[in-house]
Design an enzyme around this catalytic site. Sequence first.
Site, PDB file in Angstrom:
ATOM      1  N   GLY A  28     -14.956  -6.518 -12.968  1.00  0.00           N
ATOM      2  CA  GLY A  28     -14.458  -6.660 -14.363  1.00  0.00           C
ATOM      3  C   GLY A  28     -13.175  -7.484 -14.594  1.00  0.00           C
ATOM      4  CE  LYS A  41     -22.001 -11.468  -9.041  1.00  0.00           C
ATOM      5  NZ  LYS A  41     -21.600 -11.146 -10.233  1.00  0.00           N
ATOM      6  CG  MET A  63     -12.422 -13.472 -12.502  1.00  0.00           C
ATOM      7  SD  MET A  63     -12.721 -14.476 -10.743  1.00  0.00           S
ATOM      8  CE  MET A  63     -13.543 -13.512  -9.843  1.00  0.00           C
ATOM      9  CG  HIS A 121      17.176   8.576   1.106  1.00  0.00           C
ATOM     10  ND1 HIS A 121      17.215   9.261   0.016  1.00  0.00           N
ATOM     11  CD2 HIS A 121      17.894   9.005   2.333  1.00  0.00           C
ATOM     12  CE1 HIS A 121      17.306  10.642   0.787  1.00  0.00           C
ATOM     13  NE2 HIS A 121      17.754  10.491   2.183  1.00  0.00           N
ATOM     14  CD  GLU A 177      18.971  -0.102  13.469  1.00  0.00           C
ATOM     15  OE1 GLU A 177      18.482   0.519  12.575  1.00  0.00           O
ATOM     16  OE2 GLU A 177      19.606   0.105  14.486  1.00  0.00           O
ATOM     17  CB  SER A 210      12.965   1.707  18.932  1.00  0.00           C
ATOM     18  OG  SER A 210      12.419   2.415  17.940  1.00  0.00           O
ATOM     19  NE  ARG A 229     -25.248 -12.437 -13.521  1.00  0.00           N
ATOM     20  CZ  ARG A 229     -25.370 -11.245 -14.322  1.00  0.00           C
ATOM     21  NH1 ARG A 229     -24.362 -10.536 -14.322  1.00  0.00           N
ATOM     22  NH2 ARG A 229     -26.364 -10.899 -14.681  1.00  0.00           N
ATOM     23  N   GLY A 238      13.938  -1.422  14.649  1.00  0.00           N
ATOM     24  CA  GLY A 238      14.418  -0.604  13.260  1.00  0.00           C
ATOM     25  C   GLY A 238      13.730  -1.674  12.318  1.00  0.00           C
ATOM     26  CB  THR A 239      10.514  -3.104  11.261  1.00  0.00           C
ATOM     27  OG1 THR A 239       9.932  -2.305  10.748  1.00  0.00           O
ATOM     28  CG2 THR A 239      10.113  -3.626  12.656  1.00  0.00           C
ATOM     29  CG  ASN A 240      12.521   0.425   7.350  1.00  0.00           C
ATOM     30  OD1 ASN A 240      11.445   0.030   7.334  1.00  0.00           O
ATOM     31  ND2 ASN A 240      12.547   1.638   7.341  1.00  0.00           N
ATOM     32  NE  ARG A 270     -20.385  -5.186  -6.654  1.00  0.00           N
ATOM     33  CZ  ARG A 270     -19.647  -5.580  -7.796  1.00  0.00           C
ATOM     34  NH1 ARG A 270     -19.379  -7.007  -8.079  1.00  0.00           N
ATOM     35  NH2 ARG A 270     -19.904  -4.933  -8.853  1.00  0.00           N
ATOM     36  NE  ARG A 329      18.742   6.826  13.039  1.00  0.00           N
ATOM     37  CZ  ARG A 329      18.162   6.391  12.078  1.00  0.00           C
ATOM     38  NH1 ARG A 329      17.598   5.048  11.743  1.00  0.00           N
ATOM     39  NH2 ARG A 329      18.614   7.153  10.838  1.00  0.00           N
ATOM     40  CB  CYS A 388      11.140   4.032  14.946  1.00  0.00           C
ATOM     41  SG  CYS A 388      12.670   3.306  14.800  1.00  0.00           S
ATOM     42  CE1 TYR A 444       7.959   4.418  19.737  1.00  0.00           C
ATOM     43  CE2 TYR A 444       7.964   3.588  22.062  1.00  0.00           C
ATOM     44  CZ  TYR A 444       8.361   4.018  20.690  1.00  0.00           C
ATOM     45  OH  TYR A 444       9.919   3.986  20.765  1.00  0.00           O
TER      46      TYR A 444
END
Length: 874
Positions: free
Chosen positions: A102, A23, A104, A456, A744, A763, A93, A765-767, A337, A618, A830, A850
């Site tokens: 809304g 602002k 602050m 899952h 992994e 690949s 303000r 497996g970031t989980n 804004r 896989r 992946c 990728y």
Amino acid sequence: MIVKRIYMFGEGTKEQKNLLGGKGANLSEMKSLGVPVPAGFTITTEMCTEYYKNGAQNTPELLADLKEYVGKLEKETGKEFGSHSNPLLVSVRSGARVSMPGMMDTILNLGLTDETVEAMVEKTGNPKFVYDIYRRFIQMFGEVVQGVEYELFDSVLENIKEDKGYKGDLELKAEDWKAVSDAYLEIIKKETGAPFPQDPQQQLEMSVNAVFESWDTPRARVYRNHNGIDHSWGTAVNVQEMVFGNMGDTSGTGVLFTRNPKTGEKKIFGEFLFNAQGEDIVAGIRTPLDLQDLADKTPDIYKELTDILDRLEEHYKDMQDVEFTIEQGTLYILQTRNGKRTAAANVKISVDMVEEGLITKEEAVASIDPAGIDQLLHPVFEEKSLADAEILTTGLAASPGAASGKIVFSSEKAAALKEETGEKYLLFRKETSPEDIEGMIVCEGFVTQLGGMTSHAAVVARGMGKCCVSGCNELSINEEKGYMTINGKRYDELTPFSIDGTTGNVYTGTIKTKAPEFSEEFQTILEWSKEIKVLGVKANADNERDSLQAIKFGAEGIGLTRTEHMFFDDERILDVRRMILADSLEAREAALEKIIPHQLKDFKSIFGVMEGKTVTVRLLDPPLHEFLPHKDEFAEVAKRLNISVEKLETAVEQLHEFNPMLGHRGCRLAVTYPEITVMQVKAIILAAIDVVKAGKVIKPEIMIPLVSEVNELTFLKKFVIETADALIKEAGVELEYKVGTMIETPRAALTAEQIGAEADFFSFGTNDLTQMTYGFSRDDAGKFLKEYKDKGILKNDPFQAVDQSGVGRLVALASEEGRKANPKLNIGVCGEHGGEPSSIEFFHNAGVDYVSCSPFRVPVAIISAAQAQLKNRR
């Protein structure tokens, strides 16, 4: 070093949003552009940070500067704080670097006292106006600064209207407003134990403190958590000369957007009220007028306003959200804004502005909110129907979209009911497992009591394009007795419910939904993004349906096909269980031979629609116990398998693991039972051979999961190559395939140079990599991660956005080390992070080839990849 704590409007620029807030930066910019902006100044965001560091107190230096800048404002306006003849009134303000509508606080008409009120009456000759703004100021100051309850003020006003027989606020006379003001002053005295402050400088200092305090209210923190805004940024404070829209019929106030924020149509969209202040529109005290009423009554002012709007759009190169006031025929712009808008409007506005020559294609792509694209890909609730709905509970917004249906508590029952009735159902479970797949296919959406964003249920829902709410802690399901409770209230099975996977809200009853629409502008943005990006985008798909959806959304191949999801069909699961329960290698191989036709059919259907593209399959990943029945199914399953219940019980007992995610699964299972790998490779290669013989090109990639030790990979790779090469030679076809692994585990990442020498591709497996790096269970972490975020321990849930300094460092290290051993190593991601915008930017910068995500996240990934390239070209 001289510290500049306060900036007069006109001293700053729009580029200084981090310092002046959005602002304040825009007010300064407009002043420099010659837009009619009331005079004022901005206290920087750094002062808010300093306020909290200083024990929630402003420093003497800031208070001294505040007096100095009030003097500058008095000089610019020709008015004086507390003057008995020409008093200066200001608004105070908030203004963070990004809009938090809304969240602050604001105080208007500051500077009024008992004495300045009399001066204002004499100056304006309009006591009704003066006492109206005085009562507004007392109420705002009392609520925001002194913590007095709103209801105490509201009851006074309502009582006077009732006593006098007034229907609306505009009917009150000057003496009525004076009576209201006097009553409000008494309320302040009673509630605070002190008279209302009569020193304007004291009012200002207290109000600045209150705005700083509003940065850290619970509602503001919740909003920032939801929108990924850093809690450390702080807010600026804007002190601005008041202009009044409530000085009669030649005055008024309005709020508008330069384009329609719902549709993106190039037409001014907004509301206006004559003889009103801005809060009257926001609070809904009076019914606003259409802007056409302003054009009809005051065409000259309307023309001046639209000319300014055109200038602002051209200058900011974006749709603007503008607040304005007309004071006795003079127009003032109070704020501009970049306007908030729906995802559909965002896309249309961006494409239209390219066609209008305002922005480039690259700027259009950069302006898209990738997360908002989800709104365009999934059903949403109709606004009118949603307005009447009651939220029962809110969980994690695990997969976007909206759905209604009757609640069921078991997958088997869902499948049976769907076949019998054809009605719509929602699956409510404590948690889901791969065994629930049949019910998940037929249900409209899922709700789980446990689990997080990568549970899952969440992963499957995103893959299917269905909505999911997970981690509903206030939910308790009694499947056996056929009811559930939410906050202690009972709901029987088959009660109609509605769920919103975009917000995490759960409702009782049926809410109408509307289907997504894919506009030409949406397709245009996707095409432009594909031209810009260098990071590949593939999809996670386990069947032909998901593969076709992935192609439709622009996927360049399949980065992950999970073979275990193919095993839970009612016909197939028996053969899988025979294989698990086999007493000998021969019996196991016989059972596996029966599974091959099923796998062959699955792979052929996927390969057929992915012609010319890579498909990464896989091999079996979960532990074997996941394929065995629950106790209440033992008798029936044993009968169908022609074995004793005791034998089945013994097998389940033997396969039980205390920590199955770290147990006998993935490549470890294949090392014990290489015949499973051989069976799956046969199905993959035979399917590929059939597709090649049909004259199509397919590029299968065989991925060995959960490798931690290079010898695991070399041991299993031998089986893969021997099996594949023999089948290809026998068929007499040309078929190129690759063998790689999922990274992994932290050890795999740390020894990536050794593993890279044996792999054609990695690949990530970031989980699982996140789970093992943190030592967090991804299904249980949702119970405490909210506390971690609320208490500032973690900024983000690491299962939603990749942990760049820990897990990300392992990704970067493993990529670099792997390519040392194999410069041609292809590297992908992946895990679910492959569809999350900030993670995609990180993977782009890390040199990954990728990302792969659920089909319905592919458009998000494509746009995010293009934005990453625009920020950091590679």
